[in-house]
Design a protein around this motif. Structure first.
Motif, PDB file in Angstrom:
ATOM      1  N   ASP C 148      27.931 -25.520 -26.959  1.00 14.01           N
ATOM      2  CA  ASP C 148      26.619 -25.786 -26.359  1.00 14.01           C
ATOM      3  C   ASP C 148      26.506 -27.247 -25.918  1.00 14.01           C
ATOM      4  N   GLN C 150      25.721 -28.482 -23.265  1.00 15.37           N
ATOM      5  CA  GLN C 150      24.862 -28.642 -22.095  1.00 15.37           C
ATOM      6  C   GLN C 150      23.497 -28.048 -22.406  1.00 15.37           C
ATOM      7  N   VAL C 178      37.422 -40.108 -27.673  1.00 15.71           N
ATOM      8  CA  VAL C 178      36.537 -39.364 -26.773  1.00 15.71           C
ATOM      9  C   VAL C 178      35.299 -40.207 -26.473  1.00 15.71           C
ATOM     10  N   ARG C 179      34.736 -40.807 -27.506  1.00 15.65           N
ATOM     11  CA  ARG C 179      33.543 -41.646 -27.309  1.00 15.65           C
ATOM     12  C   ARG C 179      33.844 -42.793 -26.339  1.00 15.65           C
ATOM     13  N   ILE C 182      34.702 -41.360 -22.426  1.00 20.19           N
ATOM     14  CA  ILE C 182      33.688 -40.727 -21.565  1.00 20.19           C
ATOM     15  C   ILE C 182      32.483 -41.651 -21.497  1.00 20.19           C
ATOM     16  N   ASN C 185      29.431 -41.619 -18.117  1.00 20.33           N
ATOM     17  CA  ASN C 185      28.525 -40.508 -17.810  1.00 20.33           C
ATOM     18  C   ASN C 185      27.325 -40.511 -18.746  1.00 20.33           C
ATOM     19  N   LEU C 186      26.166 -40.199 -18.196  1.00 23.50           N
ATOM     20  CA  LEU C 186      24.947 -40.158 -19.003  1.00 23.50           C
ATOM     21  C   LEU C 186      24.339 -38.764 -18.995  1.00 23.50           C
ATOM     22  N   ARG C 188      20.567 -36.821 -20.299  1.00 22.01           N
ATOM     23  CA  ARG C 188      19.218 -37.087 -20.780  1.00 22.01           C
ATOM     24  C   ARG C 188      18.807 -36.119 -21.890  1.00 22.01           C
ATOM     25  N   CYS C 189      19.287 -34.881 -21.829  1.00 24.40           N
ATOM     26  CA  CYS C 189      18.877 -33.906 -22.842  1.00 24.40           C
ATOM     27  C   CYS C 189      19.462 -34.250 -24.209  1.00 24.40           C
ATOM     28  N   GLY C 190      20.541 -34.998 -24.227  1.00 27.24           N
ATOM     29  CA  GLY C 190      21.151 -35.368 -25.506  1.00 27.24           C
ATOM     30  C   GLY C 190      22.197 -34.379 -25.958  1.00 27.24           C
ATOM     31  N   THR C 191      23.199 -34.134 -25.111  1.00 28.36           N
ATOM     32  CA  THR C 191      24.217 -33.128 -25.439  1.00 28.36           C
ATOM     33  C   THR C 191      25.525 -33.739 -25.913  1.00 28.36           C
ATOM     34  N   TYR C 192      25.514 -35.051 -26.168  1.00 23.24           N
ATOM     35  CA  TYR C 192      26.777 -35.736 -26.471  1.00 23.24           C
ATOM     36  C   TYR C 192      27.507 -35.155 -27.685  1.00 23.24           C
ATOM     37  N   HIS C 193      26.729 -34.758 -28.691  1.00 19.79           N
ATOM     38  CA  HIS C 193      27.362 -34.227 -29.899  1.00 19.79           C
ATOM     39  C   HIS C 193      28.239 -33.022 -29.536  1.00 19.79           C
ATOM     40  N   ILE C 195      29.384 -32.314 -26.610  1.00 22.48           N
ATOM     41  CA  ILE C 195      30.442 -32.708 -25.672  1.00 22.48           C
ATOM     42  C   ILE C 195      31.670 -33.208 -26.440  1.00 22.48           C
ATOM     43  N   ILE C 196      31.435 -34.027 -27.442  1.00 21.49           N
ATOM     44  CA  ILE C 196      32.574 -34.536 -28.219  1.00 21.49           C
ATOM     45  C   ILE C 196      33.316 -33.366 -28.863  1.00 21.49           C
TER      46      ILE C 196
END
Lengths: 323, 711, 210
Positions: C148, C150, C178-179, C182, C185-186, C188-193, C195-196
């Protein structure tokens, strides 16, 4: 963006023929990462853009025992990954790593990095290089948090945006500038200038001159860069310090310390250099050099905090260089 | 006979499981078409000319040169602005529609505006600028309680205006054809998008079509069709061509919504037993050109016996505030929880102990107590905690705590459930998926109700031709649509069971569904496959409605309102540079019955990250001479990146006690506490309160210098 | 302002004897034109100057050569989205900061908003449209779905392009890499967790020979 003509010459000779001798009429495009944005912001409105992508020799990196010569069109990633650069110049590596976006590293060039325009938010929103509204300077009474604390007593209040500028100054690099058949080598600290008028630029380049190469002398000097950034990823540094010195019997000699993002040009911290010259590099002497580095600072209302950053950046860069 | 109540936990096939969102693949492959991506034949591009100063009187707008510019097909001048006053930078004065985006943009520069500058107010940090009538209350005897206290702590706190900063800008494509208007907007409100628009665009309501399958973020700023919705439609009517009008980034940040600032001076009295006995709060802030509502202070600790608070708004020449994820709560939470932590520090009491000791002042002490224990365990509180200022060395570590609450009652929603004779099923409702997973939630509820796999469900939504469903805001959507979907599907299923019952030789009441079959509860072997059952229906589909009516659904325990959450942050503060690093953050959250654990957790991770962003980076800054935003970009209007968020841990409360309450919204709660938790952690680490968010190096250094920690 | 600009252009260019702009129609895609006259003498193989108006160019996108008309000022992003209806790359900041427009130029990730379309002639352009389809996703796209990674999805195509490029160079990354990798790229919803986790999962899947 205003309409403009475009040309992609295949050689420097062709390029020179396309360039105007007046600023504002033509712009040279390297990677475009700054120029395209600057044109969108109407910071510059050239009638012609001359892309150097077709001038293949400008991308070469040549290393000898005495020097590394980096073509101005070499991408930041190519510089970052070059073995000789990695072996000799951690100060360069840190500064490029600080431009943390892979997209920027693939497209941005070393020449473009040095020639990018200031990020001053007044400049970028239509108030000119000297940030004025109806003739009145905006920075002193405005939001000066990212503005200069040195060399800011004239009309230029912005900071030099280049990450590599201070590094090259500290490393004693020379920049090769060509105009037609003529070529001249300029020491890095003489390459940058505080513009006298808003029509001038932040380097000594003339509109029809091309920065072709950066020459880094290989001297075995210890060197390092320390950046203070707000975000840990891609961000503009608040303050950087680049240092270089030779250790001679445990004592630092030929100390060079240059600061970034604190003045309209990379700023040579002469007092800090003098403070460390001939000393051992220890926590105490590094801190003393840091303290000396803020001599002569003239902060605005909102950027006095940068003095602390300068002290720390200089100290940490010196300690990193010895590590 | 199926009943609408949620099935018991042990009987659920899909509810509460970790299920991937239905539109994941189409988004991950770049095939999802957003409003910004809609390209219609012959489409024009529109760009807005905006007011360059925060206060101007407009004497005239001359667009004649722009009209003649290359590619320009129409210029719409805002005639009603002539003679009127501009109140913030970015107010639209005229809009150009041209063949290409480049041409539209370039033509803006040819529009000549004749104007006079007027005085403006921008400063929201000075309470003397307040104009509105103060609101507030006084309960108990605050001064007496302060006098009797063991400790009275005093602090100043501030949280600036931030923007919604949706990655997809506000705007839409509009197309006028054969007397009908079609909009492809980026909206949080598909069903009600066109409300009130018919008069301004002179197209009757029934001839306005709205479609939004995917939208790039709203966060409370995309409820209305907005002025640009009307402008785009008028330009389409005027030119006979479809028109794409999306705001540019600087406009987006200046005019398309922001969160009001809040500043406060707060005193808290602590008794010898470590109880808060009084709070005195003076709060002010700005909603820009919009209204201002005092954030709740005290927040959550509403039971503090003696309370005095005063709130006042400052009207400024900035864009108007809009609902920003959990309106007022992050501000009220930050000011309150920072003051609470300052009180604990002043009394020399461990913050966790202090929070726990005062939970009886909240309305859900058991919930918070349980959540505080879980959070403390997850973050390793025992090993990491220390009293404020006990850190040493240049990089100091600290922990901060905050607690929050939210309502989240499901909104009015209508749904059609359709079962076709071929066994296919479709759900139709006029809701929208903001990325929170609405589409998936609807699918899961329908599949669970029918005993079918998720893939068997067609979810049709995002269009105003479907039954009305409310706007998505305030964490009301998942409750609303899961309830309406559950009821509609139950009704449709019961109609099907009526058809099937004779075939299985039992009454419909004796039947249930699971695993793609309809069977006799008492004798599961007596069954019929779903598809075969639908074959018995005859030629006509079954279509049944369902509606979420809040009181009725609450009685059925389908939905409820009111949740608690706890967050803890672990940070490092570099006291020589002022740089704050987030090491770890924990969120423990309750949201009643969870429909999809995967997307629910995503909401909480997202809330944490958005919260980290406003705690550390976000702030709208303005040019003091012009009123224009200085950082109307993504360069200095900073959003956290991948490297800024530390390690995040999310724990959802999923036990029967929480689950039995029904579905409660989740979008808002997790974004409320991060500002407070992170600020408290920084205070704990640095030994001094950094009064204002965001916690930038410059603010941290100034606070350290004032506190004598840095000389 | 616009008037004075026009004056500058008219007199400036002709007075200084620049190569005269060649009209778009005559140039097509060749950037190196024939001889041109400057200061009264012939410069060999002088480059063509094109624009400022419509100019025909060819772009090699996802292995296919596309002919289109742009102005020199048209960015690669606008050329793709507005001229070719290739809309996976998104326009968000339009200033080379947010990464939503990320695609690959000659195999390397780049911000399409900061590149002129005309300057990308002769380059290999790769967009998200050339990766997986919803039915046949790449390992990374599948991992984005699984984890998830996205929400609203507007940053996702750019994020995927940045992450795929990262994985090509770092097939066995650590979390910290990874941190670091990447950072352009930004979201706004806060999907970084997510994504990693997705990048780490995809790295594993790809090594498994999938």
């Amino acid at each position: 963006m205003k309409s403009f003509e475009y040309a992609r010459p295949a050689s420097l000779d062709e390029a020179f023929a396309l360039l105007s001798e007046n600023w504002g009429e033509t712009e040279i495009m390297a990677g475009g990462t700054d120029l395209v944005t600057a044109m969108k912001q109407y910071v510059t409105e050239p009638n012609r853009v001359v892309s150097l992508r077709g001038v293949a020799p400008l991308r070469a990196i040549n290393a000898t025992d005495a020097a590394i010569e980096i073509g101005a069109m070499a991408t930041l990633r190519e510089v970052l990954r070059h073995d000789a650069v990695k072996a000799q110049f951690p100060a360069v590596v840190t500064a490029i790593q600080g431009i943390a976006s892979p997209q920027m590293l693939s497209r941005g060039t070393i020449g473009g990095e040095l020639c990018q325009r200031p990020r001053c938010w007044y400049f970028r929103t239509g108030h000119g290089l000297f940030a004025k509204e109806n003739g009145e300077a905006l920075v002193p009474a405005g939001d000066s948090r990212y503005h200069a604390i040195f060399g800011n007593q004239g009309e230029a209040h912005f900071v030099s945006p280049s990450s590599l500028g201070p590094v090259l100054v500290a490393l004693g690099a020379t920049l090769r500038i060509q105009k037609g058949a003529d070529s001249r080598d300029v020491p890095a600290d003489a390459f940058f200038q505080t513009p006298a008028t808003e029509k001038d630029r932040e380097t000594v380049l003339k509109p029809n001159e091309i920065l072709t190469a950066i020459v880094l002398p290989v001297s075995g000097a210890k060197n390092a860069t320390y950046e203070v950034r707000h975000r840990h990823g891609l961000d503009w540094p608040y303050t950087t310090a680049s240092v270089s010195f030779v250790l001679d019997g445990g004592k630092a000699k030929n100390v060079r310390i240059a600061l970034g993002h604190v003045a309209p040009t990379p700023w040579v911290a002469k007092e800090a250099q003098a403070a460390l010259e001939g000393q051992e590099v220890t926590e105490a002497t590094a801190a003393a050099a840091g303290a000396a580095a803020v001599a002569g600072a003239t902060p605005f209302d909102k950027n006095g905090y940068k003095l602390q950053l300068v002290k720390t950046a200089v100290k940490r860069a010196l300690l990193a260089a010895t590590a | 006979m199926a009943t609408p109540q949620w099935p018991k936990m042990e009987k659920r096939a899909l509810l509460g499981k970790r299920i991937s969102r239905l539109d994941g693949p189409v988004k991950a492959t770049g095939q999802a078409k957003y409003a910004y991506d809609m390209n219609r034949p012959g489409m024009l591009y529109a760009r807005c000319c905006f007011a360059p100063y925060g206060a101007m009187k407009i004497n005239g707008i001359d667009a004649s040169a722009a009209e003649k510019a290359p590619g320009v097909r129409a210029v719409l001048v805002e005639q009603n602005m002539i003679g009127d006053e501009v109140r913030y930078v970015g107010q639209i004065l005229a809009t150009v529609a041209a063949d290409t985006e480049e041409q539209a943009h370039e033509a803006l520069r040819l529009i000549k505006v004749d104007f006079e500058r007027l005085d403006m107010v921008l400063d929201d940090m000075n309470p003397a600028n307040a104009t509105g009538k103060p609101s507030g209350k006084e309960e108990g005897t605050v001064d007496d309680a302060m006098a009797a206290a063991k400790v009275v702590s005093e602090g100043e706190y501030g949280i600036p205006v931030i923007t919604h900063c949706c990655l997809e800008a506000h705007g839409q494509v509009s197309e006028f054809k054969d007397g009908e208007m079609t909009f492809w907007p980026s909206t949080q409100s598909v069903s009600a998008y066109a409300e009130g628009m018919d008069q301004s665009i002179e197209v009757e309501q029934s001839k306005i079509h709205v479609d939004c399958q995917y939208m790039g973020g709203g966060f409370g700023s995309k409820f209305s069709h907005d002025q640009w919705g009307v402008i785009g439609a008028l330009l389409s009517k005027q030119t006979g061509r479809p028109v794409k009008l999306m705001l540019e980034r600087d406009q987006e940040l200046m005019v398309a919504g922001n969160r009001p600032s809040a500043f406060g001076k707060v005193r808290v009295a602590v008794s010898p037993e470590g109880k808060m006995t009084a709070i005195d709060a003076d709060v002010w802030g700005t909603g820009g050109n919009g209204g201002y509502r005092m954030p709740p202070v005290p927040y959550v600790f509403e039971g503090i016996p003696n309370v005095r608070n005063k709130g006042q708004g400052i009207k400024t020449n900035r864009g108007s505030q809009r609902a920003w994820r959990a309106p007022s709560h992050p501000q009220g939470c930050f000011i309150t929880m920072a003051a609470v932590e300052d009180a604990a520090a002043a009394a020399g009491i461990d913050a966790l102990e202090f929070f726990k000791n005062n939970l009886d002042l909240t309305s859900r002490p058991e919930v918070y107590a349980e959540q505080l224990d879980i959070a403390a365990e997850l973050i390793g509180y025992k090993t990491k905690a220390h009293l404020r200022g006990q850190g040493e060395g240049p990089v100091r570590r600290g922990i901060g705590i905050s607690i929050h609450t939210w309502g989240g009652m499901g909104h009015p929603s209508n749904c059609d459930a359709i079962i076709n004779p071929d066994g296919s099923v479709e759900i139709r409702l006029g809701t929208q998926d903001l990325g929170s997973g609405t589409r998936t939630v609807v699918g899961i509820v329908a599949a669970e109700t029918y005993g079918l796999p998720l893939e068997a469900i067609t979810v049709s939504m995002g269009n105003n031709k479907y039954p009305f469903s409310s706007a998505s805001g305030g964490s009301t959507t998942v409750g609303g649509v899961s309830s309406s979907t559950r009821i509609a599907c139950t009704n449709a299923l019961n109609a099907l069971l009526e058809v099937v019952a004779p075939r299985l030789g039992v009454a419909p009441e004796a039947l249930e569904v699971a695993g793609g079959k309809i069977f006799e509860s008492a004798k599961p072997g007596n069954s019929i496959a779903w598809k075969d059952a639908c074959g018995l229906m005859g030629p006509n589909p079954i279509t049944k409605q369902g509606a979420n009516e809040q009181k009725a659904s609450q009685d059925l325990k389908l939905i409820d309102a009111g949740v608690g959450g706890v967050q803890m942050a672990d940070v490092s503060v570099d006291i020589e540079t002022g740089v704050v690093t987030l090491n770890e953050m924990v969120a423990v959250q309750d949201c009643g019955l969870i429909v999809d654990l995967k997307t629910a957790e995503s909401q909480v991770y997202g809330g944490l990250i958005m919260g980290i962003t406003y705690a550390l980076y976000e702030e709208a800054l303005y040019n003091h001479k012009t009123g224009r935003m200085l950082n109307g970009d993504l360069e200095f209007y900073r959003l956290a990146g991948l490297k800024d968020i530390g390690q995040l841990k999310v724990h959802m409360m999923t036990t029967e006690k929480y689950d039995s309450r029904g579905v409660i919204g989740l979008g808002e709660p997790p974004v409320i506490s991060p500002g407070a938790a992170i600020s408290n952690a920084v205070a704990n680490a640095a030994g001094v309160r950094v009064p204002h968010l965001p916690l930038t190096p410059e603010r941290v250094i100034v606070a350290l210098q004032k506190g004598g920690i840095l000389v | 302002m616009a008037d004075s600009t026009k004056t500058t252009r008219g007199s400036g260019l002709s007075r200084r004897g620049f190569l005269k702009g060649i009209s778009a129609g005559g140039v097509a895609t060749g950037l190196v034109g024939g001889a041109a006259v400057q200061h009264g003498k012939v410069v060999e193989a002088a480059p063509a100057v094109v624009g400022p108006g419509d100019t025909a160019i060819k772009l090699k996108i996802n292995g296919e050569v596309k002919s289109l008309t742009v102005e020199p000022r048209t960015t690669l992003l606008d050329a793709l989205r507005n001229r070719l209806d290739i809309t996976g790359a998104k326009k968000v900041c339009d200033r080379g900061t947010c990464g939503a427009c990320t695609l690959w130029i000659d195999g390397q990730p780049a911000y399409a908003c900061s590149v002129l379309a005309i300057d990308a002639e002769d380059s290999e352009i790769t967009t998200i449209e050339s990766l997986g389809t919803p039915e046949r996703m790449t390992a990374l796209q599948q991992a984005f779905v699984n984890n998830d990674a996205q929400q609203c999805g507007f940053c996702t195509p750019g994020m995927i392009m940045a992450c795929e490029a990262f994985l090509k160079e770092n097939p066995s990354p650590t979390r910290d890499q990874v941190r670091d990798g990447i950072s352009g790229n930004l979201c706004r919803c806060g999907t970084y967790h997510g994504i990693i986790d997705a990048v780490l999962e995809a790295a594993k899947t790809m090594k498994g020979g999938a």
